[in-house]
Design a protein around this motif. Structure first.
Motif, short mmCIF file in Angstrom:
data_model
loop_
_atom_site.label_atom_id
_atom_site.label_comp_id
_atom_site.label_asym_id
_atom_site.label_seq_id
_atom_site.Cartn_x
_atom_site.Cartn_y
_atom_site.Cartn_z
N VAL A 1 0.80 -1.23 0.00
CA VAL A 1 0.00 0.00 0.00
C VAL A 1 0.83 1.27 0.00
N TRP A 2 2.16 1.15 0.09
CA TRP A 2 3.04 2.33 0.02
C TRP A 2 4.14 2.09 -0.99
N ARG A 3 4.67 3.19 -1.52
CA ARG A 3 5.81 3.11 -2.43
C ARG A 3 6.73 4.28 -2.18
N HIS A 4 7.91 4.21 -2.79
CA HIS A 4 8.85 5.31 -2.75
C HIS A 4 8.44 6.35 -3.79
N PRO A 5 8.77 7.60 -3.58
CA PRO A 5 8.29 8.66 -4.47
C PRO A 5 9.10 8.81 -5.75
N GLY A 6 9.63 7.72 -6.28
CA GLY A 6 10.46 7.81 -7.47
C GLY A 6 9.74 8.28 -8.71
N ASP A 7 8.41 8.05 -8.75
CA ASP A 7 7.64 8.45 -9.93
C ASP A 7 6.94 9.78 -9.75
N GLY A 8 7.36 10.54 -8.73
CA GLY A 8 6.73 11.84 -8.49
C GLY A 8 5.90 11.81 -7.23
N LEU A 9 5.85 12.92 -6.53
CA LEU A 9 5.23 12.98 -5.22
C LEU A 9 3.75 12.71 -5.22
N THR A 10 3.04 13.01 -6.31
CA THR A 10 1.59 12.87 -6.26
C THR A 10 1.09 11.82 -7.23
N GLY A 11 1.96 10.89 -7.65
CA GLY A 11 1.51 9.83 -8.54
C GLY A 11 0.56 8.89 -7.84
N THR A 12 -0.27 8.22 -8.61
CA THR A 12 -1.23 7.29 -8.03
C THR A 12 -1.06 5.90 -8.62
N ALA A 13 0.18 5.55 -8.94
CA ALA A 13 0.46 4.24 -9.54
C ALA A 13 -0.02 3.13 -8.62
N GLN A 14 -0.53 2.05 -9.21
CA GLN A 14 -1.02 0.93 -8.42
C GLN A 14 0.12 0.13 -7.81
N ASP A 15 1.25 0.07 -8.48
CA ASP A 15 2.33 -0.76 -8.01
C ASP A 15 3.00 -0.15 -6.78
N GLY A 16 3.02 -0.91 -5.68
CA GLY A 16 3.69 -0.47 -4.48
C GLY A 16 4.90 -1.35 -4.19
N THR A 17 5.69 -0.98 -3.20
CA THR A 17 6.86 -1.75 -2.83
C THR A 17 6.90 -2.06 -1.34
N LEU A 18 5.98 -1.49 -0.55
CA LEU A 18 6.04 -1.63 0.89
C LEU A 18 4.70 -2.05 1.48
N HIS A 19 4.74 -3.02 2.40
CA HIS A 19 3.56 -3.33 3.20
C HIS A 19 3.37 -2.22 4.23
N ASP A 20 2.17 -2.10 4.75
CA ASP A 20 1.89 -1.05 5.72
C ASP A 20 2.76 -1.19 6.96
N ILE A 21 3.05 -2.43 7.38
CA ILE A 21 3.85 -2.63 8.58
C ILE A 21 5.30 -2.22 8.39
N ASP A 22 5.73 -2.04 7.14
CA ASP A 22 7.11 -1.66 6.86
C ASP A 22 7.32 -0.15 6.90
N VAL A 23 6.27 0.60 7.15
CA VAL A 23 6.36 2.06 7.21
C VAL A 23 6.17 2.47 8.67
N PRO A 24 7.25 2.89 9.36
CA PRO A 24 7.17 3.17 10.80
C PRO A 24 6.33 4.40 11.13
N ARG A 25 5.55 4.28 12.19
CA ARG A 25 4.70 5.36 12.68
C ARG A 25 5.43 6.21 13.71
N PRO A 26 4.94 7.45 13.96
CA PRO A 26 3.75 8.07 13.39
C PRO A 26 4.01 8.61 11.98
N LEU A 27 2.92 8.86 11.26
CA LEU A 27 3.00 9.42 9.91
C LEU A 27 2.49 10.85 9.91
N THR A 28 3.13 11.67 9.08
CA THR A 28 2.71 13.06 8.92
C THR A 28 2.21 13.24 7.50
N LEU A 29 0.96 13.62 7.35
CA LEU A 29 0.38 13.83 6.02
C LEU A 29 0.91 15.14 5.45
N LEU A 30 1.51 15.06 4.27
CA LEU A 30 2.12 16.23 3.64
C LEU A 30 1.31 16.76 2.46
#
Length: 208
Positions: free
Chosen positions: A165-194
């Motif tokens: 459900v998450w990816r690195h921003p290599g394709d641009g900060l606001t892209g909506t590509a379906q392909d992700g590289t990270l599971h939700d548990i692999d993204v450490p909390r807390p998160l800040t919405l930018l």
């Protein structure tokens, strides 16, 4: 009254200790989630055993015991833990995953002891906890294209993939590509919405 063998989304959320939004926007849309078997008023109902099987096979991760002195490839680690090889590569480059203990072969390998230590330092997914939930954000849950800053200072972009459900921003900060590289548990909390809908939202910390 709902058949005890059938459960609604609110009941699923209560049973597994998850936010209702996690069940409705993350679990149910997945192709692996069981089909609805009826309705209870406005709520669809699902076979309770089928839901339990889904959670066992696709949500909960079993504890894995690695042999301390055995060497494991990234592919073997993925098979045993569900952590994608792409995640391991990305985390290694960001020093969130250790350098391999053996580089003599075609594939890098890590000692089981090193893997165990690394996994212990990662925030685990556990039943009844807050990990792996899609937390509430201004205007609703996270949406494809949302840009966040994680606890390690890394930029992540929300995707529409059912699992990665998450990816690195290599394709641009606001892209909506379906392909992700990270599971939700692999993204450490807390998160800040930018960023949402292509516009900065002032860096809002999401409490979980």
């Amino acid at each position: 009254m709902v058949d005890p063998k059938r459960v609604t989304a609110p009941q699923i959320a209560d049973t597994y200790g998850r936010a209702l939004t996690t069940v409705t926007t993350d679990w149910i849309p997945r192709p692996e989630f069981p089909d609805s078997v009826g309705r209870d008023g406005r709520n669809k109902t699902y076979d309770a055993q089928a839901v339990a099987d889904f959670v066992r096979d696709h949500i909960e991760r079993p504890t894995v015991e690695f042999e301390p002195t055995r060497l494991y490839t990234a592919r073997e680690i993925e098979t045993l833990t569900g952590i994608k090889t792409s995640t391991i590569r990305a985390d290694k480059s960001r020093r969130r995953w250790p350098q391999p203990d053996d580089t003599s072969g075609r594939a890098d390998r890590w000692l089981g002891a090193a893997i165990t230590r690394t996994l212990a330092d990662r925030r685990p997914y556990h039943r009844g906890g807050a990990d792996n939930q899609v937390p509430p954000a201004p205007g609703g849950t996270f949406r494809p294209g949302d840009v966040v800053l994680d606890a390690d200072g890394q930029i992540r972009v929300r995707t529409s993939h059912p699992e990665l459900v998450w990816r690195h921003p290599g394709d641009g900060l606001t892209g909506t590509a379906q392909d992700g590289t990270l599971h939700d548990i692999d993204v450490p909390r807390p998160l800040t919405l930018l960023v949402r809908d292509g516009r900065a939202v002032g860096g809002r910390l999401i409490e979980e």
